[in-house]
Design a protein around this motif. Structure first.
Motif, PDB file in Angstrom:
ATOM      1  N   TYR A  65      27.845  47.924  47.920  1.00 57.28           N
ATOM      2  CA  TYR A  65      28.936  48.896  47.920  1.00 57.28           C
ATOM      3  C   TYR A  65      30.014  48.491  46.908  1.00 57.28           C
ATOM      4  CZ  TYR A  65      26.680  50.212  52.286  1.00 57.28           C
ATOM      5  OH  TYR A  65      25.772  50.587  53.218  1.00 57.28           O
ATOM      6  N   ASP A  66      30.573  49.476  46.255  1.00 56.14           N
ATOM      7  CA  ASP A  66      31.639  49.250  45.266  1.00 56.14           C
ATOM      8  C   ASP A  66      32.984  49.283  45.984  1.00 56.14           C
ATOM      9  OD1 ASP A  66      33.138  48.948  43.023  1.00 56.14           O
ATOM     10  OD2 ASP A  66      32.834  50.979  42.259  1.00 56.14           O
ATOM     11  N   GLY A  67      33.407  48.135  46.479  1.00 52.86           N
ATOM     12  CA  GLY A  67      34.651  48.055  47.245  1.00 52.86           C
ATOM     13  C   GLY A  67      35.890  48.022  46.361  1.00 52.86           C
ATOM     14  N   PRO A  68      37.077  48.021  46.999  1.00 48.00           N
ATOM     15  CA  PRO A  68      38.336  48.117  46.252  1.00 48.00           C
ATOM     16  C   PRO A  68      38.979  46.767  45.960  1.00 48.00           C
ATOM     17  CG  PRO A  68      38.777  48.441  48.570  1.00 48.00           C
ATOM     18  CD  PRO A  68      37.313  48.120  48.463  1.00 48.00           C
ATOM     19  N   LEU A  69      38.215  45.667  46.031  1.00 48.25           N
ATOM     20  CA  LEU A  69      38.857  44.362  45.899  1.00 48.25           C
ATOM     21  C   LEU A  69      39.416  44.096  44.503  1.00 48.25           C
ATOM     22  CD1 LEU A  69      36.702  41.911  48.033  1.00 48.25           C
ATOM     23  CD2 LEU A  69      38.703  43.255  48.634  1.00 48.25           C
ATOM     24  N   VAL A  70      38.990  44.864  43.495  1.00 49.67           N
ATOM     25  CA  VAL A  70      39.581  44.688  42.176  1.00 49.67           C
ATOM     26  C   VAL A  70      41.077  44.975  42.193  1.00 49.67           C
ATOM     27  CG1 VAL A  70      39.110  47.059  41.432  1.00 49.67           C
ATOM     28  CG2 VAL A  70      39.259  45.215  39.733  1.00 49.67           C
ATOM     29  N   VAL A  71      41.515  45.830  43.126  1.00 51.15           N
ATOM     30  CA  VAL A  71      42.950  46.108  43.276  1.00 51.15           C
ATOM     31  C   VAL A  71      43.691  44.837  43.683  1.00 51.15           C
ATOM     32  CG1 VAL A  71      44.666  47.469  44.525  1.00 51.15           C
ATOM     33  CG2 VAL A  71      42.481  48.507  43.870  1.00 51.15           C
ATOM     34  N   ALA A  72      43.064  44.042  44.552  1.00 47.79           N
ATOM     35  CA  ALA A  72      43.681  42.782  44.979  1.00 47.79           C
ATOM     36  C   ALA A  72      43.833  41.826  43.804  1.00 47.79           C
ATOM     37  CB  ALA A  72      42.855  42.149  46.093  1.00 47.79           C
ATOM     38  N   VAL A  73      42.857  41.805  42.915  1.00 48.93           N
ATOM     39  CA  VAL A  73      42.945  40.950  41.726  1.00 48.93           C
ATOM     40  C   VAL A  73      44.124  41.366  40.854  1.00 48.93           C
ATOM     41  CG1 VAL A  73      41.742  40.187  39.658  1.00 48.93           C
ATOM     42  CG2 VAL A  73      40.470  40.483  41.777  1.00 48.93           C
ATOM     43  N   ILE A  74      44.286  42.662  40.668  1.00 46.50           N
ATOM     44  CA  ILE A  74      45.393  43.168  39.844  1.00 46.50           C
ATOM     45  C   ILE A  74      46.741  42.810  40.467  1.00 46.50           C
ATOM     46  CG2 ILE A  74      46.492  45.282  39.016  1.00 46.50           C
ATOM     47  CD1 ILE A  74      43.700  46.478  38.675  1.00 46.50           C
ATOM     48  N   ILE A  75      46.848  42.972  41.791  1.00 50.35           N
ATOM     49  CA  ILE A  75      48.107  42.659  42.476  1.00 50.35           C
ATOM     50  C   ILE A  75      48.432  41.174  42.364  1.00 50.35           C
ATOM     51  CG2 ILE A  75      49.235  42.592  44.731  1.00 50.35           C
ATOM     52  CD1 ILE A  75      47.724  45.128  45.466  1.00 50.35           C
ATOM     53  N   SER A  76      47.456  40.323  42.553  1.00 46.64           N
ATOM     54  CA  SER A  76      47.702  38.888  42.496  1.00 46.64           C
ATOM     55  C   SER A  76      48.069  38.436  41.081  1.00 46.64           C
ATOM     56  CB  SER A  76      46.474  38.125  43.005  1.00 46.64           C
ATOM     57  OG  SER A  76      45.332  38.437  42.231  1.00 46.64           O
ATOM     58  N   LEU A  77      47.434  39.026  40.061  1.00 43.99           N
ATOM     59  CA  LEU A  77      47.794  38.689  38.683  1.00 43.99           C
ATOM     60  C   LEU A  77      49.231  39.139  38.364  1.00 43.99           C
ATOM     61  CD1 LEU A  77      44.521  39.524  36.709  1.00 43.99           C
ATOM     62  CD2 LEU A  77      45.605  37.289  36.927  1.00 43.99           C
ATOM     63  N   TYR A  78      49.611  40.287  38.877  1.00 43.85           N
ATOM     64  CA  TYR A  78      50.991  40.740  38.709  1.00 43.85           C
ATOM     65  C   TYR A  78      51.975  39.728  39.318  1.00 43.85           C
ATOM     66  CZ  TYR A  78      55.289  43.356  39.565  1.00 43.85           C
ATOM     67  OH  TYR A  78      56.600  43.736  39.642  1.00 43.85           O
ATOM     68  N   SER A  79      51.621  39.186  40.477  1.00 47.56           N
ATOM     69  CA  SER A  79      52.499  38.227  41.146  1.00 47.56           C
ATOM     70  C   SER A  79      52.658  36.963  40.314  1.00 47.56           C
ATOM     71  CB  SER A  79      51.957  37.886  42.533  1.00 47.56           C
ATOM     72  OG  SER A  79      51.882  39.038  43.343  1.00 47.56           O
ATOM     73  N   VAL A  80      51.577  36.506  39.693  1.00 50.31           N
ATOM     74  CA  VAL A  80      51.664  35.313  38.849  1.00 50.31           C
ATOM     75  C   VAL A  80      52.610  35.561  37.679  1.00 50.31           C
ATOM     76  CG1 VAL A  80      50.373  33.721  37.391  1.00 50.31           C
ATOM     77  CG2 VAL A  80      49.358  34.545  39.511  1.00 50.31           C
ATOM     78  N   ALA A  81      52.471  36.711  37.018  1.00 52.02           N
ATOM     79  CA  ALA A  81      53.352  37.032  35.888  1.00 52.02           C
ATOM     80  C   ALA A  81      54.792  37.222  36.343  1.00 52.02           C
ATOM     81  CB  ALA A  81      52.853  38.285  35.176  1.00 52.02           C
ATOM     82  N   ALA A  82      54.990  37.845  37.513  1.00 55.59           N
ATOM     83  CA  ALA A  82      56.341  38.085  38.014  1.00 55.59           C
ATOM     84  C   ALA A  82      57.049  36.795  38.397  1.00 55.59           C
ATOM     85  CB  ALA A  82      56.293  39.027  39.220  1.00 55.59           C
ATOM     86  N   GLU A  83      56.300  35.736  38.682  1.00 53.56           N
ATOM     87  CA  GLU A  83      56.891  34.437  38.990  1.00 53.56           C
ATOM     88  C   GLU A  83      57.156  33.617  37.735  1.00 53.56           C
ATOM     89  OE1 GLU A  83      57.952  33.251  41.854  1.00 53.56           O
ATOM     90  OE2 GLU A  83      57.424  35.137  42.855  1.00 53.56           O
ATOM     91  N   GLY A  84      56.904  34.184  36.567  1.00 51.45           N
ATOM     92  CA  GLY A  84      57.180  33.490  35.326  1.00 51.45           C
ATOM     93  C   GLY A  84      56.061  32.594  34.841  1.00 51.45           C
ATOM     94  N   ARG A  85      54.888  32.672  35.454  1.00 55.64           N
ATOM     95  CA  ARG A  85      53.746  31.837  35.054  1.00 55.64           C
ATOM     96  C   ARG A  85      52.863  32.640  34.101  1.00 55.64           C
ATOM     97  NH1 ARG A  85      53.088  28.166  39.336  1.00 55.64           N
ATOM     98  NH2 ARG A  85      51.475  27.180  38.035  1.00 55.64           N
ATOM     99  N   LEU A  86      53.390  32.990  32.951  1.00 56.40           N
ATOM    100  CA  LEU A  86      52.689  33.893  32.043  1.00 56.40           C
ATOM    101  C   LEU A  86      51.415  33.252  31.497  1.00 56.40           C
ATOM    102  CD1 LEU A  86      52.561  36.563  30.560  1.00 56.40           C
ATOM    103  CD2 LEU A  86      54.013  35.586  28.767  1.00 56.40           C
TER     104      LEU A  86
END
Length: 388
Positions: free
Chosen positions: A93-114
């Motif tokens: 099944y093609d689940g939606p977990l790629v959304v979780a990857v995008i959210i977590s990467l956003y959090s890393v960038a938002a914390e200044g860890r570019l």
């Protein structure tokens, strides 16, 4: 034509903050996972039940990790990317977990860890690219290109958010520093003048105590009055600092209207202070009025502390159309003490003249201090009215 007074609805997109910023993304991905994960319950399963259960467990673990992503952004992103890779490799099944990857990467960038965010995003793109080359049915080159675009946009948004918050924090620190400097300068001006008078009078009373007890008694009375005034001004200043939502202070703010108090307080030290005023002394802006008063106060304090042989001081005020010009000149001798005053030492061995320059500069004015035209020492300043 009458102005349009109809209230307008203003919509502003605001990201959740606090605990909601942790709960909302985790619950959102969990809801999407529940919708996709219910497919085997509705129609004929396309994979063995153990694989389906593993997909559910991976979805739940990813959502739980998203809840702590702001505390451990890099570790959570590594876990989410790994769990997502396992999910897409094992599940049909093609689940939606790629959304979780995008959210977590956003959090890393938002914390200044570019740099970490870029490295993790590159690993994700390379991993998906390998899947495309291996002939995955769920991904193709177009989907890979779109995913790369999404990741670049997310990292850019996260970096912008980090910089915006960093700028706000820096501005707050700068305002706090300026406020501390303002408070320190105000306390220096309030206390320094009175303590200097007390010091001079105490020395005079000790000198006169044996031979002229009457004069010593007068000096002690002046010390008592000066200390009372110092305490009153200190309480008033601290009261203003303590006020948040309280009523406005009842004591008038220091200004040129209280210049006579400085003249009276200087007389017991043996100084004759003469005030010369020219021009229309209309209502001054509060900041200009306070700065002028403090400059005159500090200049008189320096005369009582450092002037050698000074017996008189002339305070000149010229109220122009656009600025206030003032000068404080004494008739002391040009000695080493004069050099120390010109170097900027104040009533407490600190930066009295430097503080006066700061007051003038903050209002767009200028201040000079040095030997006077007729001997002694002179402090001159020009302070614009700004928007009078």
């Amino acid at each position: 034509m009458a102005p349009d007074t109809t209230p307008r609805l203003r919509l502003r997109l605001r990201l959740p903050d606090g605990r909601a910023a942790d709960v909302v993304p985790a619950c959102g991905v969990l809801l999407l996972g529940a919708v996709w994960g219910s497919a085997p319950l509705i129609r004929e399963p396309a994979e063995p039940w153990p694989v389906t259960v593993l997909g559910w467990l991976l979805t739940a673990a990813v959502c739980g990790a998203l809840y702590v992503r702001r505390r451990y952004p890099v570790a959570v992103t590594v876990f989410v990317a790994t769990a997502t890779a396992v999910y897409y490799v094992t599940s049909t099944y093609d689940g939606p977990l790629v959304v979780a990857v995008i959210i977590s990467l956003y959090s890393v960038a938002a914390e200044g860890r570019l740099q970490a965010a870029l490295a993790l995003a590159a690993v994700v793109v390379i991993g998906v690219g390998i899947g495309v080359l291996a002939g995955s049915n769920d991904m193709n080159s177009v989907a890979l290109f779109m995913l790369t675009g999404w990741l670049v946009a997310v990292l850019a948004l996260g970096t912008m958010r980090h910089r915006r918050f960093a700028f706000a924090e820096e501005a707050a620190r700068r305002r706090a520093t300026e406020e501390r400097l303002r408070i320190a300068r105000e306390l220096h001006d309030v206390i320094g003048h009175r303590i200097s008078l007390i010091n001079v009078q105490a020395g005079a009373s000790l000198h006169r105590l044996a031979k002229h007890p009457g004069e010593a008694e007068e000096a002690l009375a002046t010390i008592k009055q000066s200390s009372r005034e110092a305490l009153r001004e200190l309480r008033a200043t601290l009261g203003v600092l303590r006020q948040v939502d309280e009523a406005a202070p009842t004591q008038p703010a220091p200004g040129l209207a209280r210049l006579d108090e400085l003249v009276v307080s200087a007389r017991p030290t043996g100084l004759e202070v003469r005030v010369h005023s020219r021009g229309g002394a209309g209502p001054l802006p509060a900041a200009v009025d306070l700065a002028a008063f403090r400059i005159v106060q500090e200049a008189l304090t320096n005369v009582t502390r450092h002037a050698d042989g000074a017996t008189s001081v002339d305070v000149r005020l010229e109220f122009g159309e656009r600025e206030l010009a003032l000068a404080v000149e004494d008739d002391g001798k040009a000695t080493g003490a004069l050099d120390r005053r010109a170097a900027g030492q104040g009533s407490t061995g600190g930066s009295g003249i430097a503080g006066m320059r700061e007051r003038a500069a903050m209002l767009g004015g200028e201040l000079a201090a040095g030997p006077g035209p007729h001997g002694g020492f002179a402090v001159t300043a020009r302070i614009p009215y700004e928007n009078r």
